[in-house]
Design a protein around this motif. Structure first.
Motif, short mmCIF file in Angstrom:
data_model
loop_
_atom_site.label_atom_id
_atom_site.label_comp_id
_atom_site.label_asym_id
_atom_site.label_seq_id
_atom_site.Cartn_x
_atom_site.Cartn_y
_atom_site.Cartn_z
N LEU A 1 0.84 -1.20 0.00
CA LEU A 1 0.00 0.00 0.00
C LEU A 1 0.87 1.25 0.00
CD1 LEU A 1 -2.80 1.19 0.20
CD2 LEU A 1 -2.74 0.87 2.65
N ALA B 1 1.02 4.05 -2.72
CA ALA B 1 0.68 5.43 -2.36
C ALA B 1 1.49 6.42 -3.18
CB ALA B 1 0.91 5.66 -0.88
N CYS C 1 -0.71 7.58 -5.70
CA CYS C 1 -2.01 8.21 -5.44
C CYS C 1 -1.97 9.57 -6.13
CB CYS C 1 -2.33 8.28 -3.95
SG CYS C 1 -2.18 9.90 -3.25
N PRO D 1 -6.92 -2.75 -0.07
CA PRO D 1 -6.60 -1.31 -0.12
C PRO D 1 -5.45 -0.98 -1.06
CG PRO D 1 -6.81 -2.08 2.15
CD PRO D 1 -6.86 -3.30 1.30
N ALA E 1 -5.77 1.46 -4.31
CA ALA E 1 -4.90 2.64 -4.52
C ALA E 1 -4.38 2.67 -5.96
CB ALA E 1 -3.75 2.61 -3.52
N ARG F 1 -7.24 3.74 -8.27
CA ARG F 1 -7.52 5.18 -8.16
C ARG F 1 -6.42 5.99 -8.84
NH1 ARG F 1 -9.07 4.07 -2.66
NH2 ARG F 1 -11.35 4.07 -2.49
N ALA F 2 -5.20 5.52 -8.77
CA ALA F 2 -4.08 6.27 -9.32
C ALA F 2 -4.08 6.27 -10.84
CB ALA F 2 -2.77 5.69 -8.81
N ASN G 1 -16.24 6.27 -7.11
CA ASN G 1 -14.87 6.72 -7.39
C ASN G 1 -14.74 7.40 -8.76
OD1 ASN G 1 -12.83 5.75 -5.17
ND2 ASN G 1 -14.47 4.24 -5.32
#
Ligand code: G3I
Length: 378
Positions: A13, A17, A20, A59, A63, A66-67, A105
């Protein structure tokens, strides 16, 4: 359901990140969908509903989605086998949840697929069904009921469907039969009815024929069969908008590029013929089987990335293609490991991120190919 990440996933994660959107923007790293959008395209991925696979319940995987993604597709959860596991029993719970997540989202969701023209992937109960004394009528009732049931349930929330998947036999170019199509009196009749029903029930939606004819040597009969099918759609005025290029690519030779030049020429001829008939194109299931490449991860990743870049450069040069969808973002959850492990047993490396969710050269290759693609008109 949100699961607490394991320690391994927590590490992953943190790695994810870095991608992100907010952190990535500050670091000058742009998500793949952002790069695609600047050219009038979109980028996305397959996703699953199982929290121990490539699901947004994981999660670290969420991520990554979403990225990099503006578009999702359910890897399995809309398939007929899944939504109708037994006669009269419907199960839309998983796909409903996926669609809710993609809506929340701000990501679009493709529909995959309404009819998979392979006996193995049709519902087992339907393969064993007694179609009675008027088999064509009974088959048409079941087919239209299914297509209408799915498309009406989701309305305008799903804007693009793989209406029919894999109807052409790769080795011969002939059409596949299932129990349903035999009862209908032929595969063409089945496919045509699926598309006509989808157009009537979901007039807003892009209707796609999806298949895995590829550019590698050995695909000539498959490509020819798909062209015949597409020509037939036009002759019979069947409402098909686009061809889905699954794009499960396969390298060969020690640097992955064996036969590449011949592949490129034949692929262009194929795409020219498809677009000349007025079809749009989509890349629907991109990944790379690292066949022939050395076991060492660095060399393997470079070979995979170079091969995909060559493929994307040719394919994205067609402005009728606007969507690029990867069949999963990380090697950790790829279907290929289960279906076709490497002979040397080294774990496959087919996806843009590795099994620790770290970006690989394949991600860079996709980013570069999207950035280099001609801009699509608005
Ligand atoms: O969910 C069940 C689980 O309950 C059960 O214990 C387990 C035992 O085998 O199976 C699980 O289902 C598996 C399912 O994936 C979900 O993981 C099926 O066995 C397995 O056959 C299924 O494979 C999928 C395959 O299509 C068949 O539907 C792959 O994940 C999926 O990546 C693959 O995707 C296809 C595209 O739809 C069409 N194009 C080719 C592509 C790759 O084969």
């Amino acid at each position: 359901m949100v699961l607490k990440p394991t320690r391994r996933e927590a590490v992953a994660l943190l790695a994810a990140a870095a991608f992100c959107p907010r952190v990535a923007a500050a670091a000058g790293v742009r998500g793949l969908d952002a790069i695609a959008r600047a050219k009038g395209m979109r980028f996305g991925s397959a996703v699953s509903a199982n929290p121990r696979t490539g699901s947004f319940d994981n999660p670290a995987y969420a991520a990554l989605l979403r990225a990099d993604c503006g578009l999702l597709v359910a890897e399995n959860e809309m398939k007929w086998q899944h939504v109708a596991p037994a006669p009269g029993r419907l199960n839309f719970a998983a796909f409903d949840r996926m669609l809710d997540w993609s809506d929340r989202n701000g990501m679009a969701m493709r529909g995959h697929n309404l009819v998979w023209q392979r006996r193995k992937w049709m519902p087992a109960w339907l393969e064993a069904h007694d179609f009675g004394g008027r088999p064509a009528t009974e088959a048409a009732r079941i087919l239209t009921g299914h297509v209408e049931g799915v498309t009406r349930r989701y309305g305008t929330r799903v804007q693009s469907y793989d209406v029919v998947n894999e109807a052409v036999t790769p080795d011969t170019g002939a059409l596949e039969e299932t129990a349903l199509s035999q009862a209908m009196g032929g595969t063409e009749a089945t496919i045509d009815l699926a598309f006509r029903t989808a157009r009537a029930a979901a007039p807003h939606a892009e209707l796609v024929y999806n298949d895995y004819m590829s550019w590698e040597p050995g695909n000539a009969k498959h490509r020819a069969g798909v062209l015949r099918l597409l020509e037939g759609f036009r002759r019979r005025d069947v409402p098909v908008d686009a061809l889905g290029l699954q794009s499960h690519l396969v390298t060969s030779g020690p640097d992955g590029s064996q036969g590449l030049l011949a592949s490129q020429e034949e692929w262009r001829r194929f795409l020219d013929a498809v677009t000349a008939m007025g079809y749009r194109l989509l890349i629907t299931e991109l990944d790379v089987r690292d066949n022939g490449l050395p076991v060492e991860a660095g060399a393997r990743d470079r070979g995979v990335a170079d091969y995909a870049r060559a493929y994307l450069d040719v394919t994205l040069s067609y402005p009728r293609l606007r969507d690029v969808v990867a069949w999963g973002m990380t090697d950790r959850f790829s279907w290929i490991e289960d279906f076709e492990p490497r002979p040397d047993k080294a774990p496959r490396r087919p996806c843009p991120y590795d099994d620790q969710f770290r970006a690989k050269p394949l991600r860079d290759a996709i980013a570069a190919a999207l950035a280099a693609a001609p801009e699509r008109a608005a």
